[in-house]
Design an enzyme around this catalytic site. Sequence first.
Site, PDB file in Angstrom:
ATOM      1  N   HIS A  82      -1.415 -10.542 -16.184  1.00  0.00           N
ATOM      2  CA  HIS A  82      -0.611 -10.232 -15.287  1.00  0.00           C
ATOM      3  C   HIS A  82      -1.687 -11.523 -14.392  1.00  0.00           C
ATOM      4  O   HIS A  82      -2.937 -12.023 -14.380  1.00  0.00           O
ATOM      5  CB  HIS A  82      -0.475  -8.905 -14.232  1.00  0.00           C
ATOM      6  CG  HIS A  82      -0.052  -8.818 -13.158  1.00  0.00           C
ATOM      7  ND1 HIS A  82       1.027  -8.909 -12.923  1.00  0.00           N
ATOM      8  CD2 HIS A  82      -0.730  -9.130 -11.473  1.00  0.00           C
ATOM      9  CE1 HIS A  82       1.965  -8.534 -11.962  1.00  0.00           C
ATOM     10  NE2 HIS A  82      -0.181  -9.392 -10.922  1.00  0.00           N
ATOM     11  N   ASP A 161       5.577   3.058  -5.771  1.00  0.00           N
ATOM     12  CA  ASP A 161       5.150   1.617  -5.688  1.00  0.00           C
ATOM     13  C   ASP A 161       5.482   0.659  -4.420  1.00  0.00           C
ATOM     14  O   ASP A 161       5.651   0.070  -3.909  1.00  0.00           O
ATOM     15  CB  ASP A 161       4.323   0.450  -6.505  1.00  0.00           C
ATOM     16  CG  ASP A 161       4.078  -0.338  -6.148  1.00  0.00           C
ATOM     17  OD1 ASP A 161       3.113  -0.711  -5.247  1.00  0.00           O
ATOM     18  OD2 ASP A 161       4.538  -1.964  -6.763  1.00  0.00           O
ATOM     19  N   ARG A 168       4.200  -1.894   3.349  1.00  0.00           N
ATOM     20  CA  ARG A 168       3.728  -2.262   3.645  1.00  0.00           C
ATOM     21  C   ARG A 168       3.826  -3.970   3.777  1.00  0.00           C
ATOM     22  O   ARG A 168       2.891  -4.700   4.825  1.00  0.00           O
ATOM     23  CB  ARG A 168       2.670  -2.891   2.135  1.00  0.00           C
ATOM     24  CG  ARG A 168       1.933  -0.861   1.933  1.00  0.00           C
ATOM     25  CD  ARG A 168       1.453  -1.472   0.482  1.00  0.00           C
ATOM     26  NE  ARG A 168       0.220  -2.917   0.473  1.00  0.00           N
ATOM     27  CZ  ARG A 168      -0.123  -3.336  -0.765  1.00  0.00           C
ATOM     28  NH1 ARG A 168       0.956  -2.804  -2.047  1.00  0.00           N
ATOM     29  NH2 ARG A 168      -0.358  -3.853  -1.163  1.00  0.00           N
ATOM     30  N   SER A 183      -1.751  -0.542  -6.608  1.00  0.00           N
ATOM     31  CA  SER A 183       0.003  -1.643  -7.089  1.00  0.00           C
ATOM     32  C   SER A 183       0.329  -1.820  -8.284  1.00  0.00           C
ATOM     33  O   SER A 183       1.219  -1.421  -8.862  1.00  0.00           O
ATOM     34  CB  SER A 183       0.359  -2.635  -5.565  1.00  0.00           C
ATOM     35  OG  SER A 183       1.369  -2.857  -5.613  1.00  0.00           O
ATOM     36  N   LYS A 187       1.993  -0.421 -11.872  1.00  0.00           N
ATOM     37  CA  LYS A 187       3.060  -1.182 -13.381  1.00  0.00           C
ATOM     38  C   LYS A 187       2.153  -1.504 -14.425  1.00  0.00           C
ATOM     39  O   LYS A 187       3.068  -1.343 -15.168  1.00  0.00           O
ATOM     40  CB  LYS A 187       3.295  -2.268 -12.092  1.00  0.00           C
ATOM     41  CG  LYS A 187       4.066  -1.742 -11.023  1.00  0.00           C
ATOM     42  CD  LYS A 187       4.599  -2.802 -10.237  1.00  0.00           C
ATOM     43  CE  LYS A 187       3.247  -3.358  -9.144  1.00  0.00           C
ATOM     44  NZ  LYS A 187       4.005  -4.175  -7.933  1.00  0.00           N
TER      45      LYS A 187
HETATM   46  N1  URA Z   1       1.753  -8.385  -6.296  1.00  0.00           N
HETATM   47  C1  URA Z   1       1.368  -6.379  -6.439  1.00  0.00           C
HETATM   48  O1  URA Z   1       2.783  -6.194  -7.597  1.00  0.00           O
HETATM   49  N2  URA Z   1       1.152  -5.114  -5.214  1.00  0.00           N
HETATM   50  C2  URA Z   1       0.652  -5.663  -4.785  1.00  0.00           C
HETATM   51  O2  URA Z   1      -0.226  -5.191  -3.519  1.00  0.00           O
HETATM   52  C3  URA Z   1       0.286  -7.374  -4.560  1.00  0.00           C
HETATM   53  C4  URA Z   1       1.104  -8.236  -4.565  1.00  0.00           C
END
Ligand code: URA
Length: 433
Positions: A82, A161, A168, A183, A187
Amino acid sequence: MRVVDLIIKKKQGQTLSREELHFLISGYVSGEIPDYQISSLLMAICFQGLNDQEQSDLTMEMLESGDRIDLSSIKGICVDKHSTGGVGDKTTLVIAPLVASCGLKMAKMSGRGLGHTGGTLDKLEAIPGFTIDLTSEKFFNQVDEISLAVAGQTANIAPADKKLYALRDVTGTVEAVGLIASSIMSKKLASGASHILLDVKVGDGAFMKDLKSAQNLARAMVSIGNLQGRKTIAMLTDMDQPLGSAVGNALEVIEAIETLKGRGPKDFETLCLEISSELLLMTGLEKSKDSALKRVKEAIKNGEALNKFKQMISYQNGDTAVLSDYSLFPTAKSIIEVKNKTSGYVKKVHALAIGNAAMILGAGRATKDDTIDQAVGIKVLAKVGDYLEAGDVLATVHANDKNIEEALHQVEKAFEIVSEKVEANKLILDIIN
Ligand code: URA
């Protein structure tokens, strides 16, 4: 329990328990707790932070708000990689087929781009016919058969999220380490891979502008992953200039193909090889960094990695002829050169300015409903440390009809040229495991 008491508790710098976080997150997802109270809580978190336990608890609450992908039926080691997002970051397009060709499984659910950062799904859709919509069954079968799939979400991953991130985004509360870490990790954990490599971008074009805050974010994510029994490592890598040369969907896919053919830009190729070899090493597929690097270089040289990419394109209905005929990609009407005005060394190529220029040409989205122009973008031809004469080309702007003058202006402004010699940027700044 009352929401207002928990907001005050966090405002005073106290710790929220798992039970309290559960009350807040489940109440927010169900609609019982309104946006304005969660906005206030998020702002309190931005100022007071979250400790390790709170980060881990918040991650688990968001993870448990949705589905988890169970990859246990897939034979072999499932890895995930990621990136926290940057400009010209097309690494998934190279790393996924490369490590799959070396024996790992990559069942990857990717996202779309928002703002100045691109998304892997948008890039893949530049390939004529390519579909990112796979049913769960097709996704699993494909990974079983060819070790590789890159698709949109096939399940309802971390809906808490999704809701929190949208809030946010509009309340100035994105940039808090604990919130970003939970966050991303909610995932990643939901996606089911046993080994996770995080590419944490650092610099002007990244969320984390300096090394110290990127290290904090990386440590938080690595700790959450390892606590949950997933082997997790983070590489901190440069985003003070765009990665590679191409920025924009079709241009980036072409650059990824060139890299799979062993002809990619040096910085981009090096990063792909470093991350891929680290994946082979962390999974135990290779015993040393040297042998892992040798293995991935070999897979580029003998065409295995390119062939794996071809298989994925074919399984996902794309036209594999693009691999040898780039004219099949969408192409822009005009290609305009941006030239250097005074001779000297490149001190900076502001990634954010290049990313914004590509976005206003139509390569990215300002809002999530915008449509994307696959053909447009920028090719950055001068990198930090290069010496240029006046009149040399700094970049080419690939444009259709939208915002050409404004994009050219942004690209010109992105380059800083100085008379004294400049060192090239360091690509890998730290590794945290
Ligand atoms: N990418 C995400 O998935 N979440 C965040 O809070 C910032 C970047």
